[in-house]
Design a protein around this motif. Structure first.
Motif, PDB file in Angstrom:
ATOM      1  N   THR A   1      34.041 -30.629 -47.563  1.00 24.67           N
ATOM      2  CA  THR A   1      34.838 -30.612 -46.342  1.00 24.67           C
ATOM      3  C   THR A   1      33.999 -30.951 -45.122  1.00 24.67           C
ATOM      4  OG1 THR A   1      36.157 -28.869 -47.374  1.00 24.67           O
ATOM      5  CG2 THR A   1      36.511 -29.260 -45.036  1.00 24.67           C
TER       6      THR A   1
ATOM      7  N   GLU B   1      33.489 -34.635 -44.999  1.00 21.93           N
ATOM      8  CA  GLU B   1      34.702 -35.287 -44.507  1.00 21.93           C
ATOM      9  C   GLU B   1      34.806 -35.172 -42.991  1.00 21.93           C
ATOM     10  OE1 GLU B   1      37.181 -37.035 -45.599  1.00 21.93           O
ATOM     11  OE2 GLU B   1      36.443 -37.206 -47.636  1.00 21.93           O
ATOM     12  N   TYR B   2      34.419 -34.026 -42.471  1.00 21.33           N
ATOM     13  CA  TYR B   2      34.464 -33.801 -41.023  1.00 21.33           C
ATOM     14  C   TYR B   2      33.515 -34.755 -40.308  1.00 21.33           C
ATOM     15  CZ  TYR B   2      35.652 -30.771 -37.064  1.00 21.33           C
ATOM     16  OH  TYR B   2      36.153 -30.266 -35.902  1.00 21.33           O
TER      17      TYR B   2
ATOM     18  N   GLY C   1      41.427 -37.739 -41.558  1.00 20.18           N
ATOM     19  CA  GLY C   1      41.531 -36.862 -42.720  1.00 20.18           C
ATOM     20  C   GLY C   1      41.566 -35.395 -42.333  1.00 20.18           C
ATOM     21  N   SER C   2      42.030 -35.121 -41.130  1.00 31.03           N
ATOM     22  CA  SER C   2      42.042 -33.745 -40.628  1.00 31.03           C
ATOM     23  C   SER C   2      43.219 -33.540 -39.700  1.00 31.03           C
ATOM     24  CB  SER C   2      40.740 -33.436 -39.882  1.00 31.03           C
ATOM     25  OG  SER C   2      40.836 -32.236 -39.144  1.00 31.03           O
TER      26      SER C   2
ATOM     27  N   ASP D   1      47.756 -36.140 -42.744  1.00 31.87           N
ATOM     28  CA  ASP D   1      46.403 -35.585 -42.902  1.00 31.87           C
ATOM     29  C   ASP D   1      46.042 -35.380 -44.361  1.00 31.87           C
ATOM     30  OD1 ASP D   1      48.242 -33.342 -43.036  1.00 31.87           O
ATOM     31  OD2 ASP D   1      46.462 -32.075 -43.029  1.00 31.87           O
ATOM     32  N   THR D   2      47.030 -35.191 -45.251  1.00 29.88           N
ATOM     33  CA  THR D   2      46.730 -34.912 -46.655  1.00 29.88           C
ATOM     34  C   THR D   2      46.631 -36.193 -47.485  1.00 29.88           C
ATOM     35  OG1 THR D   2      49.093 -34.388 -46.857  1.00 29.88           O
ATOM     36  CG2 THR D   2      47.564 -32.542 -46.816  1.00 29.88           C
TER      37      THR D   2
ATOM     38  N   HIS E   1      41.391 -38.525 -48.890  1.00 29.41           N
ATOM     39  CA  HIS E   1      40.073 -38.163 -48.380  1.00 29.41           C
ATOM     40  C   HIS E   1      40.088 -36.875 -47.563  1.00 29.41           C
ATOM     41  CE1 HIS E   1      42.068 -40.184 -45.109  1.00 29.41           C
ATOM     42  NE2 HIS E   1      41.098 -39.901 -44.263  1.00 29.41           N
ATOM     43  N   ASN E   2      41.233 -36.214 -47.463  1.00 20.90           N
ATOM     44  CA  ASN E   2      41.329 -34.971 -46.691  1.00 20.90           C
ATOM     45  C   ASN E   2      40.466 -33.866 -47.305  1.00 20.90           C
ATOM     46  OD1 ASN E   2      43.077 -32.176 -46.728  1.00 20.90           O
ATOM     47  ND2 ASN E   2      42.948 -33.068 -44.700  1.00 20.90           N
TER      48      ASN E   2
ATOM     49  N   ALA F   1      45.581 -38.273 -37.532  1.00 22.77           N
ATOM     50  CA  ALA F   1      45.270 -37.250 -38.536  1.00 22.77           C
ATOM     51  C   ALA F   1      44.966 -37.905 -39.879  1.00 22.77           C
ATOM     52  CB  ALA F   1      46.433 -36.267 -38.667  1.00 22.77           C
ATOM     53  N   GLY F   2      45.691 -38.978 -40.193  1.00 26.75           N
ATOM     54  CA  GLY F   2      45.443 -39.691 -41.442  1.00 26.75           C
ATOM     55  C   GLY F   2      44.095 -40.382 -41.433  1.00 26.75           C
TER      56      GLY F   2
ATOM     57  N   THR G   1      53.464 -34.734 -49.246  1.00 31.51           N
ATOM     58  CA  THR G   1      53.027 -35.346 -47.991  1.00 31.51           C
ATOM     59  C   THR G   1      54.140 -36.186 -47.366  1.00 31.51           C
ATOM     60  OG1 THR G   1      50.703 -35.376 -48.665  1.00 31.51           O
ATOM     61  CG2 THR G   1      51.357 -36.938 -46.958  1.00 31.51           C
TER      62      THR G   1
END
Length: 463
Positions: free
Chosen positions: A325, A328-329, A370-371, A413-414, A417-418, A366-367, A443
């Motif tokens: 995570t 990803e951030y 990924g958040s 977001d989901t 790669h989320n 968000a997509g 989703t």
């Protein structure tokens, strides 16, 4: 060209994640390749100042939550608490009710303020046990948890304490209870269509004689001859976590105020800590510690007979989930700094309807990042004044803007790669190939829910 680079970077990461490559390895490579194709000289600075800073910052804040959440879930599993609750639920409601029961448990925990990541660790032992006893395919567990924890109770239900519902308050001067009618309507929509979708998948699997599955990974296991506790006792740790989380959320500010200065003996100067930034994390940590102590109180002998070997896997899982995570951030932060990302964000300014503009913008950002919280923060940070101006001219209440923004953040977001999706698949021992198709089904409905709320508002004027 810069837009193409951004889109290719995002698509490459999604494909890599779907094909089972570790995002810890591929995410920084893809992000830095995108920087190289844009401005080669910025690769090293972007790695150190953006990617690593964001990744380490996320892990610094949230690793204790991942660790304690994983430990709590493992103790729930090996103590027999999960099996006790599952057997009681099946006896009362029947085996075919496994999906709505797990969705309900996830929803109660999330709405009670428990972190989304903690819910994954805490609920998985219940879900695995219940799906196995009900002979429902394990591959449906992630989509079921997504529906219960990352949809209506994350951003639609009025009053939810999740960060996705809190972020808009500072931009629109609203409260977490903004647009309660629209929030409830959106919640009912996503919950209803989500349950119908999952139930159809369950029945289809049953007709095809598809059971829980074989060649399973990361399966909860307890001794066959373990004496199970009373379901009432088994429920206590979950209740304790919820109550303590709520209690500490209100008590910590009273103890420390908004900021707290402290100086230990070995410190050269005092350090000021912004309590608002760590309040939710401290509350969850305290709540999880209380839940763990509760489990130990009622199942000490059972837990400590094989404590070391049983908790090693939980600790390893927490470290992997936190790294996934956090990576990803960092990836999202690098992509958000690219010129192609800014072009995409600015191009959305041309949508004239304020609610549609907001919903589409937040969904897309968000997509890309990924958040949900990341995309929402970027969108409102850059465009909230424009949204407010447009909404005022169209006589749209800020409460409606708040609710649409929050719900839109939990749409795209989901994608594969989320971070939460990757964490969920890691914890459940499943791959994108096995389980993501049904996550994507949920989703789609979640994306639609924000636009359903917009339609209801324009038809009725309800807030």
């Amino acid at each position: 060209m810069s837009v193409i680079i951004t889109i290719v970077a995002l698509a490459t990461l999604m494909i890599a994640a779907y094909r089972g490559f570790s995002v810890i390895l591929v995410a920084p490579i893809i992000a830095l390749a995108a920087v190289f194709l844009t401005t080669p000289i910025d690769v090293a600075p972007a790695f150190s100042a953006i990617f690593m800073e964001k990744m380490v910052g996320f892990i610094k804040l949230y690793f204790p939550v991942f660790l304690l959440g994983a430990l709590f879930g493992k103790l729930i599993e090996i103590s027999g608490f999960a099996r006790s609750i599952v057997q009681a639920v099946i006896k009362i409601l029947g085996a075919h009710r496994a999906i709505p029961v797990i969705v309900t448990i996830c929803g109660l925990l999330t709405y009670g303020g428990v972190s989304l990541f903690v819910v994954v660790f805490a609920v998985y032992p219940f879900a695995a046990e219940m799906f196995r006893q009900s002979n429902i395919p394990k591959r449906l567990i992630p989509a079921t948890i997504i529906l219960g924890a990352l949809t209506f109770t994350m951003d639609a239900m009025p009053g939810t304490p999740q960060i996705q519902n809190i972020i808009p308050t500072s931009f629109f001067n609203t409260t977490a209870w903004a647009a309660p009618t629209l929030g409830i309507i959106g919640s009912i929509f996503i919950l209803t269509v989500g349950l119908i979708y999952l139930e159809r998948k369950r029945k289809k699997a049953q007709l095809n004689n598809e059971g829980y599955g074989t060649n399973l990974r990361n399966e909860p296991t307890i001794a066959a001859d373990l004496k199970l506790p009373s379901p009432i006792i088994a429920l206590l740790p979950l209740v304790v976590v919820g109550i303590m989380n709520l209690t500490l959320t209100h008590m910590i500010p009273a103890w420390y105020s908004d900021s707290f200065a402290f100086q230990l003996a070995g410190m050269k100067e005092a350090m000021n800590l912004d309590i608002k930034k760590v309040l939710a994390i401290w509350a969850v940590i305290g709540a999880l510690c209380s839940g763990i102590l509760c489990i130990m109180l009622f199942s000490f002998k059972t837990i400590f007979s094989h404590f070391s070997e049983n908790t090693q896997s939980a600790i390893a899982g927490a470290m992997l989930a936190a790294m996934n995570t956090g990576t990803e951030y960092g990836f999202g932060a690098v992509i958000a700094a690219l010129p192609g990302f800014l072009i995409v964000a600015n191009s959305l300014h041309g949508i004239s309807d304020p609610l549609l503009n907001e919903a589409i913008t937040v969904n897309i950002l968000a997509g890309i990042t990924g958040s949900a919280s990341g995309g929402l923060s970027i969108a409102l940070g850059a465009m909230s004044e424009q949204f407010q101006t447009m909404a005022t001219q169209a006589h749209i209440p800020m409460e409606v803007m708040h609710r649409v923004a929050a719900m839109a953040s939990g749409g795209m977001d989901t994608l594969p790669h989320n971070g939460a999706v990757i964490t969920l698949l890691t914890v459940t021992g499943l791959t994108h190939r096995e389980a993501y198709k049904d996550i994507f089904g949920i989703t789609i409905f979640k994306i639609l829910s924000a636009f359903v709320v917009i339609g209801v508002y324009y038809m009725t004027g309800w807030v």
